[in-house]
Design a protein around this motif. Structure first.
Motif, PDB file in Angstrom:
ATOM      1  N   PRO A  98      -1.184   8.474   2.387  1.00 18.91           N
ATOM      2  CA  PRO A  98      -0.662   7.157   1.995  1.00 18.91           C
ATOM      3  C   PRO A  98      -1.493   6.039   2.639  1.00 18.91           C
ATOM      4  O   PRO A  98      -1.769   6.078   3.837  1.00 18.91           O
ATOM      5  CB  PRO A  98       0.765   7.153   2.547  1.00 18.91           C
ATOM      6  N   MET A  99      -1.881   5.070   1.854  1.00 16.12           N
ATOM      7  CA  MET A  99      -2.678   3.963   2.374  1.00 16.12           C
ATOM      8  C   MET A  99      -1.859   3.102   3.334  1.00 16.12           C
ATOM      9  O   MET A  99      -2.420   2.357   4.140  1.00 16.12           O
ATOM     10  CB  MET A  99      -3.234   3.117   1.234  1.00 16.12           C
ATOM     11  N   SER A 100      -0.547   3.233   3.295  1.00 12.37           N
ATOM     12  CA  SER A 100       0.281   2.486   4.239  1.00 12.37           C
ATOM     13  C   SER A 100      -0.021   2.912   5.676  1.00 12.37           C
ATOM     14  O   SER A 100       0.131   2.120   6.599  1.00 12.37           O
ATOM     15  CB  SER A 100       1.760   2.674   3.925  1.00 12.37           C
ATOM     16  N   ARG A 133       2.597   2.585  -2.183  1.00 14.41           N
ATOM     17  CA  ARG A 133       2.528   3.329  -3.441  1.00 14.41           C
ATOM     18  C   ARG A 133       1.121   3.866  -3.726  1.00 14.41           C
ATOM     19  O   ARG A 133       0.905   4.460  -4.767  1.00 14.41           O
ATOM     20  CB  ARG A 133       2.993   2.423  -4.573  1.00 14.41           C
ATOM     21  N   GLN A 134       0.186   3.624  -2.818  1.00 13.78           N
ATOM     22  CA  GLN A 134      -1.201   4.052  -3.036  1.00 13.78           C
ATOM     23  C   GLN A 134      -1.560   5.190  -2.098  1.00 13.78           C
ATOM     24  O   GLN A 134      -1.029   5.285  -0.999  1.00 13.78           O
ATOM     25  CB  GLN A 134      -2.157   2.875  -2.792  1.00 13.78           C
ATOM     26  N   THR A 135      -2.478   6.027  -2.545  1.00 15.96           N
ATOM     27  CA  THR A 135      -3.005   7.080  -1.683  1.00 15.96           C
ATOM     28  C   THR A 135      -4.519   6.962  -1.649  1.00 15.96           C
ATOM     29  O   THR A 135      -5.136   6.409  -2.563  1.00 15.96           O
ATOM     30  CB  THR A 135      -2.609   8.493  -2.181  1.00 15.96           C
ATOM     31  N   SER A 136      -5.109   7.517  -0.603  1.00 15.21           N
ATOM     32  CA  SER A 136      -6.570   7.462  -0.493  1.00 15.21           C
ATOM     33  C   SER A 136      -7.196   8.391  -1.531  1.00 15.21           C
ATOM     34  O   SER A 136      -6.582   9.362  -1.982  1.00 15.21           O
ATOM     35  CB  SER A 136      -7.017   7.853   0.916  1.00 15.21           C
ATOM     36  N   ALA A 137      -8.425   8.110  -1.883  1.00 19.44           N
ATOM     37  CA  ALA A 137      -9.079   8.817  -2.981  1.00 19.44           C
ATOM     38  C   ALA A 137      -9.315  10.297  -2.694  1.00 19.44           C
ATOM     39  O   ALA A 137      -9.090  11.135  -3.554  1.00 19.44           O
ATOM     40  CB  ALA A 137     -10.399   8.136  -3.316  1.00 19.44           C
ATOM     41  N   ALA A 170       0.805  -1.223   0.000  1.00 18.66           N
ATOM     42  CA  ALA A 170       0.000   0.000   0.000  1.00 18.66           C
ATOM     43  C   ALA A 170       0.838   1.273   0.000  1.00 18.66           C
ATOM     44  O   ALA A 170       0.289   2.371  -0.132  1.00 18.66           O
ATOM     45  CB  ALA A 170      -0.932   0.003   1.206  1.00 18.66           C
ATOM     46  N   ARG A 198      -5.900  11.883   0.004  1.00 14.57           N
ATOM     47  CA  ARG A 198      -4.592  11.673  -0.602  1.00 14.57           C
ATOM     48  C   ARG A 198      -3.525  11.315   0.425  1.00 14.57           C
ATOM     49  O   ARG A 198      -2.352  11.670   0.267  1.00 14.57           O
ATOM     50  CB  ARG A 198      -4.144  12.893  -1.418  1.00 14.57           C
TER      51      ARG A 198
END
Length: 170
Positions: free
Chosen positions: A125-127, A116-120, A114, A123
């Motif tokens: 980090p999903m980490s 490399r991902q961000t919340s919708a 996660a 924004r």
């Protein structure tokens, strides 16, 4: 050991209570902005979703420390005192294994994926969201080890024994 447990309880209990207050305030704002102002806030849903995830996992760790986790006591109630201690020790060891393998090891894999991902909407980090898994795993292991230490001293740490001690004023 008791001082460490009380410190963990105080910090984790306070954190869960504070998080609950924040989530209730955000929920009230969501309702007010949606129905009273007719302009729904887009951020509140994510805050609530991720806040509930963190609060649930931290609460699970707190429940582990209090011996208040879900259990079926039918077998435990039929065992003699020595058998109860052994079963309680087995449960604590199972918590260590579960927390180590699933929450910490698996959770760190989730954090890595996660990263490399961000919340919708916000924004973030999903980490940060997935980090709740290894954090709660570490806390569950700490509490389980404290529970095992109590069992080794012949002091089971169950919610029912806590409630009895509180009723007796101990």
């Amino acid at each position: 050991m008791d001082r460490l447990r009380r410190g963990l309880d105080l910090i984790l209990g306070g954190l869960c209570c504070g998080l609950l207050v924040v989530l209730v305030a955000v929920l009230v704002w969501q309702v007010v902005s949606r129905y009273a102002l007719n302009a729904p806030s887009s951020v509140t849903e994510e805050i609530l979703r991720y806040g509930v995830i963190w609060m649930s996992l931290l609460g699970a760790a707190y429940a582990t420390g209090r011996g208040a986790h879900m259990s079926v006591d039918m077998l435990r109630d039929r065992l003699p005192a020595r058998g109860r201690l052994r079963l309680d020790a087995l449960v604590a060891v199972a918590f260590v294994a579960f927390a180590g393998i699933v929450l910490i090891w698996g959770g760190m894999k989730g954090v890595t994926i996660a990263a490399r991902q961000t919340s919708a909407v916000m924004r973030i980090p999903m980490s940060w969201v997935y980090l709740s898994l290894p954090v709660s795993g570490v806390l569950m292991i700490a509490y389980s080890l404290l529970n095992l230490a109590d069992l080794a001293r012949g002091r089971p740490h169950h919610a029912d024994t806590l409630e009895q001690a509180e009723m007796l004023g101990e």
